[in-house]
Design a protein around this motif. Structure first.
Motif, PDB file in Angstrom:
ATOM      1  N   ASN A   1      -7.596   3.231  -8.033  1.00  0.00           N
ATOM      2  CA  ASN A   1      -7.265   3.202  -6.537  1.00  0.00           C
ATOM      3  C   ASN A   1      -7.276   1.667  -6.322  1.00  0.00           C
ATOM      4  O   ASN A   1      -7.433   1.207  -5.337  1.00  0.00           O
ATOM      5  CB  ASN A   1      -8.504   4.098  -5.939  1.00  0.00           C
ATOM      6  CG  ASN A   1      -8.102   5.457  -5.840  1.00  0.00           C
ATOM      7  OD1 ASN A   1      -7.102   5.988  -6.226  1.00  0.00           O
ATOM      8  ND2 ASN A   1      -8.935   6.276  -4.852  1.00  0.00           N
TER       9      ASN A   1
ATOM     10  N   GLU B   1      -0.587  12.162  -4.470  1.00  0.00           N
ATOM     11  CA  GLU B   1       0.718  12.066  -3.589  1.00  0.00           C
ATOM     12  C   GLU B   1       1.491  10.917  -3.848  1.00  0.00           C
ATOM     13  O   GLU B   1       0.744   9.755  -3.876  1.00  0.00           O
ATOM     14  CB  GLU B   1       0.265  12.542  -2.104  1.00  0.00           C
ATOM     15  CG  GLU B   1       1.347  12.478  -1.179  1.00  0.00           C
ATOM     16  CD  GLU B   1       1.041  12.561   0.249  1.00  0.00           C
ATOM     17  OE1 GLU B   1       0.758  13.741   0.657  1.00  0.00           O
ATOM     18  OE2 GLU B   1       0.876  11.593   1.009  1.00  0.00           O
TER      19      GLU B   1
ATOM     20  N   SER C   1       3.873   6.979   1.511  1.00  0.00           N
ATOM     21  CA  SER C   1       2.611   7.599   1.319  1.00  0.00           C
ATOM     22  C   SER C   1       2.066   7.627  -0.035  1.00  0.00           C
ATOM     23  O   SER C   1       2.687   8.338  -0.755  1.00  0.00           O
ATOM     24  CB  SER C   1       2.269   8.837   2.348  1.00  0.00           C
ATOM     25  OG  SER C   1       0.777   9.282   2.168  1.00  0.00           O
TER      26      SER C   1
ATOM     27  N   ILE D   1      -1.508   8.586  -2.306  1.00  0.00           N
ATOM     28  CA  ILE D   1      -2.934   8.898  -2.378  1.00  0.00           C
ATOM     29  C   ILE D   1      -3.318   8.802  -3.729  1.00  0.00           C
ATOM     30  O   ILE D   1      -2.597   9.767  -4.678  1.00  0.00           O
ATOM     31  CB  ILE D   1      -3.187  10.380  -1.567  1.00  0.00           C
ATOM     32  CG1 ILE D   1      -2.610  10.382  -0.291  1.00  0.00           C
ATOM     33  CG2 ILE D   1      -4.694  10.759  -1.695  1.00  0.00           C
ATOM     34  CD1 ILE D   1      -2.742  11.593   0.355  1.00  0.00           C
TER      35      ILE D   1
ATOM     36  N   ASP E   1      -6.993   9.391  -5.991  1.00  0.00           N
ATOM     37  CA  ASP E   1      -8.361   9.759  -6.377  1.00  0.00           C
ATOM     38  C   ASP E   1      -9.027   9.235  -7.587  1.00  0.00           C
ATOM     39  O   ASP E   1      -8.672   9.277  -8.534  1.00  0.00           O
ATOM     40  CB  ASP E   1      -8.280  11.438  -6.639  1.00  0.00           C
ATOM     41  CG  ASP E   1      -9.696  11.978  -6.472  1.00  0.00           C
ATOM     42  OD1 ASP E   1     -10.686  11.405  -6.577  1.00  0.00           O
ATOM     43  OD2 ASP E   1      -9.851  13.167  -6.200  1.00  0.00           O
TER      44      ASP E   1
ATOM     45  N   GLN F   1     -11.378   8.600  -2.590  1.00  0.00           N
ATOM     46  CA  GLN F   1      -9.917   8.812  -2.314  1.00  0.00           C
ATOM     47  C   GLN F   1      -9.438   7.628  -1.307  1.00  0.00           C
ATOM     48  O   GLN F   1     -10.148   7.227  -0.537  1.00  0.00           O
ATOM     49  CB  GLN F   1      -9.541  10.094  -1.777  1.00  0.00           C
ATOM     50  CG  GLN F   1      -9.380  11.034  -2.515  1.00  0.00           C
ATOM     51  CD  GLN F   1      -8.490  12.491  -2.184  1.00  0.00           C
ATOM     52  OE1 GLN F   1      -7.982  12.387  -0.708  1.00  0.00           O
ATOM     53  NE2 GLN F   1      -8.459  13.333  -3.061  1.00  0.00           N
ATOM     54  N   ARG F   2      -8.107   7.019  -1.919  1.00  0.00           N
ATOM     55  CA  ARG F   2      -7.539   6.231  -1.126  1.00  0.00           C
ATOM     56  C   ARG F   2      -6.175   6.433  -0.831  1.00  0.00           C
ATOM     57  O   ARG F   2      -5.529   6.795  -1.661  1.00  0.00           O
ATOM     58  CB  ARG F   2      -7.650   4.677  -1.808  1.00  0.00           C
ATOM     59  CG  ARG F   2      -6.724   3.585  -1.213  1.00  0.00           C
ATOM     60  CD  ARG F   2      -6.961   2.189  -1.950  1.00  0.00           C
ATOM     61  NE  ARG F   2      -8.147   1.562  -1.389  1.00  0.00           N
ATOM     62  CZ  ARG F   2      -8.499   0.252  -1.987  1.00  0.00           C
ATOM     63  NH1 ARG F   2      -7.825   0.022  -2.728  1.00  0.00           N
ATOM     64  NH2 ARG F   2      -9.838  -0.122  -1.194  1.00  0.00           N
ATOM     65  N   GLN F   3      -5.858   6.421   0.587  1.00  0.00           N
ATOM     66  CA  GLN F   3      -4.439   6.419   0.787  1.00  0.00           C
ATOM     67  C   GLN F   3      -3.906   5.230   1.398  1.00  0.00           C
ATOM     68  O   GLN F   3      -4.476   4.563   2.031  1.00  0.00           O
ATOM     69  CB  GLN F   3      -4.200   7.632   2.017  1.00  0.00           C
ATOM     70  CG  GLN F   3      -2.798   7.699   2.449  1.00  0.00           C
ATOM     71  CD  GLN F   3      -2.775   8.899   3.365  1.00  0.00           C
ATOM     72  OE1 GLN F   3      -3.680   9.152   4.379  1.00  0.00           O
ATOM     73  NE2 GLN F   3      -1.425   9.400   3.801  1.00  0.00           N
TER      74      GLN F   3
END
Length: 751
Positions: free
Chosen positions: A507, A586, A595, A597, A599, A615-617
């Motif tokens: 992430n 994603e 976008s 995403i 984990d 989680q980081r989006q």
């Protein structure tokens, strides 16, 4: 992916035809395996007398659904499992062992054969004259009147010291240049001085102790180079050696090749335990030329060649998949793939077998095109040996081979990359990560005698998003071919965890924009086991990621044997390191935004057992700015540290930070969370001698004010070219909508 080999192709749709088969053996003993393949319940393919736990059939399969079973002498090993062959699968069978090497003739066999020598002689007087003269100047003449350095001495106290280790393998690289290049010059010119020089160095190397400081167990990089020099010397000078000299060189080459093959196959078993970087590279860098040199004279050499070719056709690459990714990062792609591209070229020339047709090789140039851009610095993830310089020159030369040898739809962009690398890389030829590894003037001859150049084409101007699913990296670019307008962003959440040359950076992200690094992978890769490596760069605190109560992801190394300490390697804790992984949930692209995403929850399970979710989006909005949303859930209240690293000091405000460079700047606003900011330009726990003379870096830490069990941190990151900054402001609306305004333009973001 697994660290161990797994039953393949169980439950998958193969994009190669025929499908590849791998399985876990019953034990470490030698076996003879048999595979039965059924279609509609009837046996349609049977493969017998398979010596290893991996196999590529020599005939294609009809597209459709199948099952397979694997047997050894004691019975069934893999029970019936289903798989499919895709109708558009790439056709890549491997010719069986019988008759596989009918085209291998007399010496030389490495690179060129007897019929090619007159062609090279003619071309160096014509279209390759400039390249030949440059090669003589840089790769041949320096060794003619030079006294060869003595055999390297052991490390003081037999403990690996990085400068001595590097000097040792560099001295061996010079010996390789002296033998290989003068042998080629002798064949082309017939001038006795080149023969005398090549023989002098070759016979000296043949006299070195095969169990001494240049043994694989002591310094494998030195061993690779000495063995390769023996192979080229024996192959290209065979007719000029006396029987006594041939026996001396052949014996040294055989012993070194045998020890290396035994190590790769029997000790570390790279066909079972997949992720040994140096073990895998030794196949291409050393065993291919050694096997070709001794082919037909030593039966063992044919087994080396069989194992290597079958490995290339089936298991390779353990560091990625059909997308072409390389989990160790771009500089280890450079060192690994450069030797693989050369070895596969040698195999194709000598045998006609074309490994380049496999999907990995077709696509792997995309990895470098997107992660190791020629106008960026301090990008990528993992161990990066370039010390913050622009990407290595050798990557460009390898991309040129891929442009000519593969059917990639982006092959013209690979050729463009090579052109950019040559322009940018001038003057770096003597740096340690080039000089101790390659001679680019020989590379010119190597390429032009095997391939035809491809017309280059610059990448398109628009936004370009690439998801390397096989390794869990995502890249975003705009204006890739325009340095002053180029925005390059990389994000990582990888199934490879922190194993080998990967780090605790799930992430994490990096950003280069408008000609300048803005958000960097901090620190300098001085060498494996340096304090910079073990105390800083491998750890999450050096990344643009989050810490939980001051703790990062699991990335600790450990050495258990003396051989590991002398070689600088670490074979232990692989299971724990690879378990500290992440995944891309994603990667979605719309007209107005991207976008991504990730984990990273598993990466913290050993270090922060009370972490429930991380989680980081990342939203890239309007091709202009980023919204970074971190969601952390804990089983007990805790704080989160939001890390950011750059080449310049950060300016800290109440709810924002900014950074101003020489060409570009950025502003980060924390939209919903109160933070306490601190920054430092100290590499915590690192010996200052290791980075003396290298540039300073700044490390920002934004710590949440409150201890909570659930954190949601929303940050807006806006990069800009100096002189073109627009005012940035945020405003929340009901329902979790945030309006981001840049100058007169507004953007609505769902959070």
């Amino acid at each position: 992916m697994n660290y161990d080999v797994y039953d393949r192709p169980a439950g998958t749709v193969s994009m190669e035809n025929p499908a590849r088969f791998t399985w876990m053996p019953r034990d470490e003993k030698d076996h003879s395996y048999r595979i039965l393949v059924r279609r509609n319940g009837e046996i349609c393919h049977e493969y017998s007398n398979i010596p290893y736990n991996f196999y590529t059939p020599e005939s294609v399969m009809e597209p459709g659904d199948y099952t397979y079973e694997v047997f050894d002498e004691t019975g069934i090993l893999v029970s019936e499992k289903a798989f499919s062959v895709h109708s558009n699968a790439t056709v890549t069978p491997l010719k069986g062992r019988e008759g596989r090497y009918e085209s291998i003739g007399a010496h030389p066999r490495i690179w060129l054969n007897q019929e090619d020598i007159p062609v090279l002689q003619e071309r160096v007087r014509g279209d390759l004259k400039e390249q030949w003269e440059a090669f003589l100047k840089s790769g041949v003449d320096p060794w003619i009147h030079v006294q060869m350095k003595p055999e390297p001495l052991p490390y003081p106290g037999n403990k690996r010291i990085i400068p001595i280790w590097r000097q040792m393998y560099t001295d061996c690289q010079e010996a390789l240049y002296a033998v290989k290049h003068n042998a080629v010059a002798w064949r082309v010119t017939g001038e006795s001085i080149h023969l005398e020089t090549a023989k002098r160095w070759l016979l000296a190397l043949a006299g070195w102790d095969v169990e001494g400081p240049t043994a694989r167990t002591y310094n494998d990089e030195a061993a690779f180079r000495v063995t390769t020099a023996l192979a080229w010397g024996y192959d290209w000078l065979c007719e000029e050696l006396t029987q006594e000299e041939k026996a001396k060189v052949r014996e040294a080459l055989l012993l070194r090749g045998r020890e290396l093959f035994s190590y790769v196959r029997d000790q570390i078993s790279i066909h079972i335990k997949l992720l040994d970087s140096h073990g895998v590279r030794s196949l291409s860098m050393t065993l291919v030329p050694a096997a070709l040199a001794l082919f037909g004279e030593e039966q063992e050499a044919e087994e080396w060649l069989n194992y290597t070719i079958e490995y290339f056709f089936c298991i390779f690459s353990p560091w990625g998949g059909e997308d072409g990714g390389w989990a160790e990062g771009p500089t280890y792609w450079q060192s690994g793939m450069s030797f693989f591209a050369e070895a596969i070229s040698l195999i194709r020339k000598a045998t006609g077998l074309d490994v380049f047709k496999r999907p990995f090789f077709t696509n792997t140039g995309d990895f470098i095109l997107n992660t190791y851009c020629q106008d960026t610095r301090f990008m990528g993830f993992g161990d990066m040996s370039d010390l913050g310089d622009y990407p290595g020159l050798k990557a460009g030369y390898t991309m040129r081979i891929l442009s000519a040898a593969t059917s990639s739809p982006n092959r013209r962009e690979y050729a463009w990359y090579y052109e950019q690398a040559k322009k940018r890389g001038r003057g770096t030829e003597k740096l340690f990560y080039n000089y101790g590894w390659w001679n680019f003037d020989f590379d010119e001859l190597f390429f032009h005698m095997l391939y035809e150049p491809v017309e280059p084409k610059a990448p398109d101007e628009g936004r370009k998003v690439k998801w390397f699913r096989d390794i869990g990296w995502v890249t975003i670019h705009t204006h890739m071919a325009e340095e002053e307008n180029h925005l390059a962003f990389q994000f990582k959440a990888s199934p490879y965890g922190s194993v080998s040359h990967s780090h605790g950076d799930q992430n994490a992200f990096v950003l280069h924009a408008f000609g300048e690094p803005l958000v960097i992978q901090s620190g300098y890769y001085i060498g494996f086991w340096s304090s910079m490596h073990t105390q800083w760069r491998r750890h999450t605190k050096s990344k643009n990621a989050v810490l939980i109560d001051g703790t990062g992801q699991f990335a600790k190394l450990r050495q258990n044997t003396e051989a590991e300490k002398m070689n600088g390697s670490a074979k232990t804790q692989f299971d724990q390191l690879i378990a500290a992984n992440g995944r891309i949930v994603e990667c979605r692209e719309k007209e107005g935004y991207v976008s991504v995403i990730g984990d990273a929850t598993p990466a913290f399970q050993k270090t922060v057992p009370y972490l429930l979710k991380n989680q980081r989006q990342v939203l890239f909005v309007g091709n202009r700015f980023f919204v970074i949303i971190d969601e952390i859930e804990l089983a007990q209240a805790g704080k989160v540290e939001w890390m950011l690293h750059g080449l310049y000091p950060f300016e800290i405000g109440a709810d924002c930070v900014s950074l101003t460079g020489r060409k570009a700047g950025m502003k980060v606003i924390f939209a919903n969370t109160k933070m306490n900011f601190t920054q430092s330009n100290v590499f915590e726990g690192v010996n200052p001698d290791e980075y003396e003379g290298l540039g300073k870096q700044w490390h920002l830490c934004g710590e949440t004010v409150e201890k909570k069990m659930k954190h949601k941190i929303v940050a807006v990151l806006y990069p800009y070219a100096l002189g073109k900054e627009e005012e940035l402001s945020l405003e929340w609306r009901d329902g979790g909508q945030m309006e981001v305004r840049l100058g007169e333009e507004g953007f609505w973001v769902e959070v």
